[in-house]
Design a protein around this motif. Structure first.
Motif, mmCIF file in Angstrom:
data_model
loop_
_atom_site.group_PDB
_atom_site.id
_atom_site.type_symbol
_atom_site.label_atom_id
_atom_site.label_comp_id
_atom_site.label_asym_id
_atom_site.label_seq_id
_atom_site.Cartn_x
_atom_site.Cartn_y
_atom_site.Cartn_z
ATOM 1 N N ALA A 520 1.198 -1.093 0.119
ATOM 2 C CA ALA A 520 -0.146 -0.225 0.197
ATOM 3 C C ALA A 520 0.742 1.161 0.551
ATOM 4 N N ASP A 555 -1.994 -4.781 4.139
ATOM 5 C CA ASP A 555 -1.088 -3.573 3.303
ATOM 6 C C ASP A 555 -0.626 -3.965 1.569
ATOM 7 N N ALA A 557 -3.075 -5.541 -0.589
ATOM 8 C CA ALA A 557 -4.412 -5.045 -1.122
ATOM 9 C C ALA A 557 -5.053 -5.762 -1.845
ATOM 10 N N ARG A 560 -7.109 -8.017 0.753
ATOM 11 C CA ARG A 560 -8.560 -7.399 1.176
ATOM 12 C C ARG A 560 -8.871 -8.006 -0.057
ATOM 13 N N LEU A 561 -9.176 -7.853 -1.026
ATOM 14 C CA LEU A 561 -10.366 -8.280 -2.534
ATOM 15 C C LEU A 561 -10.293 -9.866 -1.917
#
Length: 998
Positions: A520, A555, A557, A560-561
């Motif tokens: 990130a 951190d 991304a 997370r998706l």
């Protein structure tokens, strides 16, 4: 909890009839609505097999034609026919031996084996037998006087049929015109023939009419006219072009009408029979669903079937499309002739199958559209076009190779398809079909294809003297079908209600997770200045850095998706494979991709945080280098024993790095036996076993996980269920496909005996030299029992046979013929959808390897990236899981989990429950359906007892520290609260003192 079992399946199985209704009264041109109607039928429900029975009194029969089966071409005073002459023309170079028997000279020799044929009918249990009279046997010169021997022969046949209670369906003319009439008048090109045909018919009505209720004047006049007098492909071989072909057809129609009126006026009152004409047709579908293409399809049927059907069944004249397109080529009927021809059929006699379809249909008759074999749609078209006639299917089947003897699986599955489509036409479409005739009773001479194919239910050795009838597998199939009057629903075909046990693993699979190690933005320690005046961009300030902080899993991304998408599915487990080639690029610990390892650690920990159990495979073969490090792939891959030790070291590293997060390991995921040499498979098994023992001895106690191997295991079914040979082939393939790797691990520590015996046998053939390695006793002990569960991937079921039918699909090494059941649903990639295959597989695993815990680690189907086909996936998931429930509930299989393949279309195109378009993931309807099944833990019904499962809490490594130190945590909490309270009182009393002094 809402019932999602039988109610959901019932909705999937709604008959198309309920949605679109039955057709009304037909008229010319109304058949054009057939294509759009069937395009609108619900998918895949309309394509499901229909388990139902035919109406009471439905007629089941078999057929034959005189020239194809009788033989005896010079016996009993028989005269020559045009087929006798045609077959005796020199077709091979002078001096060359003919490839087999000549034409129908002997054929099946039915003339001398009348009782043999009737015994075959008795064995089948048919209600009727269609056969043809040989015009040249009854009238050797085509006209009087009749031949007493011929009359006696057919009299004996009819008497024997009457004894058995078999209804005769008699064809007066099945292509074998007396040669004398061809020589004297030019055959059907002459207007004299209709009168002569009437005279011949009168002879037959007088001699046999008291015993015959169903008469067919002639068979397939399209072939006689077009190929006999137009193209010359068939006897009498006249190449007269279209004009003569249409003229011959004109005379055939007149001849038919004369015979019908003869019977109607003079014989019907006493004999009470019915007369029709056997019309043959193909089926055609539009290249594209446009109005223009549909019109061309309609025209194609007009030019073949409508050519004869419209004059007889509608108005006595040819179809408008023929009259407008053919101009002066087409003869004209007078108004009197139209009235005479109109209505000259008591039922619609239909012939459909291998004689015309894809064979004798000229390409220009297709009008640039696509030929098909949909009998159901043809029946609906006839029903719409010709005013809902009573239809009698008087010829139908397909063919097998001329070398096929007993196990005619291909023939069976075409028969099954045609009969099932007839049943659908009756039950769904309201078509009035009252009888069905298999072609043919026995093998014979197959017209222009000679003896290169076979269409009989009974096998005939044409080279033998006695010509015995040997029942093929299709005899048993048809016999049982007649007994049951169709395909009645079977208990094992019905969905069941119920739920899976507590803790059942509901999972999803991704071959390899999407790895994006880009951190990130706020992790970047660089300092930037925003250029607000000119470029409007951030400009990095060289040499200036902010203080760095430790990297965190949040951190990433991409993680997370993916986690959020998995949460939407409500799965409890997520199965993916590590990339050995990326983690250890050199194949050893000298170079480690720590960033990737950290990514995997983060992914697994984030899964645990949201209560999803990671199921991790150490290695899964892929096309490029088998997903091995280049250094290992380059030097023999699994052929090299060094790969075994390299895999063990790699596994040790993974257990050490990821073991705190992963409690569910797969050593090897779906190693493809199709691409393995026996040496490679040998080393692969030893590698798996060593890794299992490594985990068992060094990591299991501390990490408390489980580990096994995942094998691809598609079910294999004998193509002919009644054939011992086909069963042996199916057993052999199961051992080579599954047992090869499963038997050493889950069985006796060695390869299946079937494999060794087969390889020993074929190694005696010069063509092959395959040797299966041997394990030492220590290796057997090492490998045997190296499992905690049986993990399998299952996608489809394959039919196999023992008789070579199609060279393209024949495996010479294992001597197996792959067969396709065309009644099965198929995906866009032609994978068969056979839910019951999963249940049979699970029962097979249990019977061979005991009550081992089983996980279905992957089960899925492609959709061609077409949302219409996702409806097939909905059906697939529903029914495969229901079959898994049957295995668990009814067969007591120790099933522990089920995983759908696959997560998304980005990593597994066409297989995902999420589509991936324009960088966006979108859930497909199949995802919602799977989620509903998960939420219900199966298919609960009103009678299903409620299952109370304890709430499961995720086990994460970070939580382990705190669980072990509960007392310390309580003490720290007390100190913290006391500190807050103290600060509060100090602040409170300080303010009071300030106010007092003021």
């Amino acid at each position: 909890r809402s019932p999602a079992g039988s109610m959901a399946l019932a909705a999937l199985l709604l008959p198309p009839l309920l949605l679109l209704g039955r057709p009304g009264l037909g008229a010319p041109g109304q058949g054009a609505g057939t294509w759009s109607r069937f395009a609108r039928l619900p998918y895949p429900q309309d394509q499901l097999f229909l388990h139902d029975t035919f109406p009471d009194g439905f007629l089941w029969g078999a057929g034959s034609a005189a020239y194809q089966t009788e033989g005896g071409w010079r016996q009993g005073g028989k005269g020559a026919s045009v087929w006798d002459t045609f077959a005796h023309r020199p077709a091979t170079p002078p001096g060359a031996a003919p490839p087999g028997p000549v034409g129908g000279d002997v054929a099946s020799d039915s003339y001398n084996n009348l009782f043999r044929d009737v015994e075959g009918l008795r064995r089948l249990g048919v209600s009727h037998y269609r056969f043809s009279l040989s015009w040249a046997r009854l009238l050797p010169n085509g006209t009087a006087p009749p031949n007493p021997a011929g009359l006696a022969h057919y009299g004996r046949l009819l008497a024997r049929l009457r004894e058995l209670g078999v209804e005769p369906v008699v064809t007066l003319y099945h292509w074998d015109l007396p040669q004398a009439l061809q020589d004297a008048f030019g055959g059907w090109a002459s207007p004299v023939l209709p009168r002569l045909f009437r005279d011949y018919a009168e002879l037959c009505f007088r001699h046999f009419g008291g015993q015959v209720r169903y008469w067919l004047t002639m068979d397939n006049p399209y072939v006689v006219a077009w190929h006999g007098y137009g193209t010359g492909r068939l006897p009498p071989g006249v190449r007269g072009g279209p004009r003569l072909g249409y003229l011959a057809a004109h005379h055939l129609l007149q001849a038919h009408a004369k015979v019908w009126h003869l019977y109607n006026d003079h014989f019907r009152p006493a004999q009470r029979g019915k007369v029709s004409i056997a019309l043959s047709s193909h089926w055609i579908k539009p290249l594209h669903m446009t109005e223009k293409n549909i019109k061309e399809c309609q025209k194609s049927l007009d030019f073949v079937l409508g050519w004869f059907a419209k004059p007889i069944f509608i108005d006595g004249d040819y179809p408008e499309s023929m009259r407008s397109n053919l101009s002066s080529l087409l003869p004209e009927f007078s108004e009197a002739e139209k009235k005479y021809i109109k209505g000259t059929a008591d039922f619609f006699a239909l012939s459909f199958g291998a004689t015309l379809s894809f064979q004798l249909l000229d390409s220009h008759m297709k009008f640039q559209q696509l030929e098909s074999i949909s009998l159901r749609q043809l029946l609906y078209w006839i029903n719409s076009e010709y005013n809902n006639p009573q239809i009698f299917i008087v010829e139908n089947s397909w063919f097998v190779s001329g070398t096929t003897k007993k196990d005619d699986a291909k023939y069976i599955y075409y028969l099954k398809k045609f009969i099932m489509e007839t049943l659908k036409a009756i039950r769904y479409d309201g078509v009035n079909v009252f009888g069905y005739t298999v072609w043919s009773l026995l093998d014979g001479f197959e017209w222009h294809r000679g003896y290169s194919i076979r269409r009989g239910l009974f096998y005939v050795d044409f080279q033998s003297h006695d010509k015995k009838l040997i029942p093929k597998s299709s005899v048993l199939f048809y016999q049982k079908l007649i007994e049951k009057n169709g395909f009645p629903p079977l208990p094992e075909n019905q969905p069941i209600e119920g739920v899976f046990p507590c803790g059942f693993a509901w999972g999803i699979v991704d071959n390899y997770i999407q790895v994006d190690t880009t951190p990130a933005q706020f992790v970047d320690s660089s300092v930037y200045v925003w250029d607000v005046h000119h470029s409007k961009k951030l400009i990095k300030v060289d040499g200036v850095y902010a203080s760095k902080r430790k990297h965190h899993c949040v951190d990433f991304a991409a993680i997370r998706l993916q986690i959020s998408l998995l949460q939407e599915m409500h799965v409890t487990h997520f199965h993916f494979s590590l990339k050995w080639s990326l983690i250890l690029p050199l194949g050893n610990l000298s170079l480690i991709n720590h960033t990737l390892v950290h990514y995997y650690q983060c992914f697994a920990s984030e899964l645990l945080r949201v209560n999803i159990t990671p199921v991790v495979a150490l290695w899964q073969p892929m096309i490029e280098n088998q997903e091995l490090p280049v250094s290992l792939a380059k030097y023999g891959a699994w052929e090299n024993t060094e790969t075994v030790q390299a895999f063990v070291e790699y596994a040790r590293f993974c257990f050490t790095s990821l073991g705190d997060h992963v409690k569910f390991w797969i050593t090897m995921n779906e190693p493809s036996v199709k691409n393995l040499t026996y040496t490679a498979g040998h080393n692969l098994l030893k590698a798996h076993a060593k890794v299992w023992h490594l985990y068992d001895k060094e990591f299991r106690r501390s990490q408390k996980g489980k580990i096994s191997i995942a094998l691809q295991a598609d079910w294999v079914e004998p193509a002919c269920p009644f054939s011992r040979n086909d069963q042996e082939v199916a057993d052999r393939i199961l051992e080579f496909d599954i047992g090869w790797l499963a038997e050493p691990i889950f069985g006796n520590g060695d390869y299946p005996e079937v494999m060794r015996a087969w390889l020993h046998r074929i190694n005696g053939v010069d063509l092959y030299n395959f040797h299966l390695p041997y394990f030492s006793e220590d290796e057997k002990k090492l490998i045997q029992g190296s499992f905690d569960f049986f993990a399998l991937s299952h996608y489809t079921t394959t039919l196999v046979g023992s008789e070579k039918e199609d060279a393209v699909k024949y495996d010479h090494y294992l001597e197996v013929q792959m067969i396709n059941d065309i009644t099965w649903l198929h995906s866009p990639s032609r994978a068969a959808v056979v839910p019951w295959g999963l249940r049979k597989l699970l029962k097979w695993v249990k019977s061979k390897y005991g009550n081992v815990p089983i996980y279905v680690m992957a089960n899925g189907i492609d959709d061609g990236q077409n949302m219409v086909h996702d409806k097939l996936r909905v059906y697939y998931i529903q029914n495969y899981i229901n079959e898994a429930l049957k295995a668990y509930t009814l067969d007591d299989v120790n099933l522990q989990g089920y995983f759908v393949y696959s997560f998304n279309d980005k990593t597994a195109p066409k297989y995902g429950l999420y589509s991936y378009v324009a960088n966006q993931y979108e859930p497909k309807p199949s995802l919602n359906h799977y989620r509903e099944i998960i939420d219900n833990n199966g298919f609960p019904g009103p009678e299903t007892p409620e299952l109370l499962c304890p709430e499961e809490v995720a086990l994460c490594p970070e939580c382990h520290f705190f669980r072990k130190r509960k007392s310390l945590l309580a003490f720290i909490s007390f100190i913290f609260v006391a500190f807050i309270v103290t600060i509060f009182f100090i602040t409170y009393y300080s303010k009071r003192l300030e106010r007092r002094y003021k």
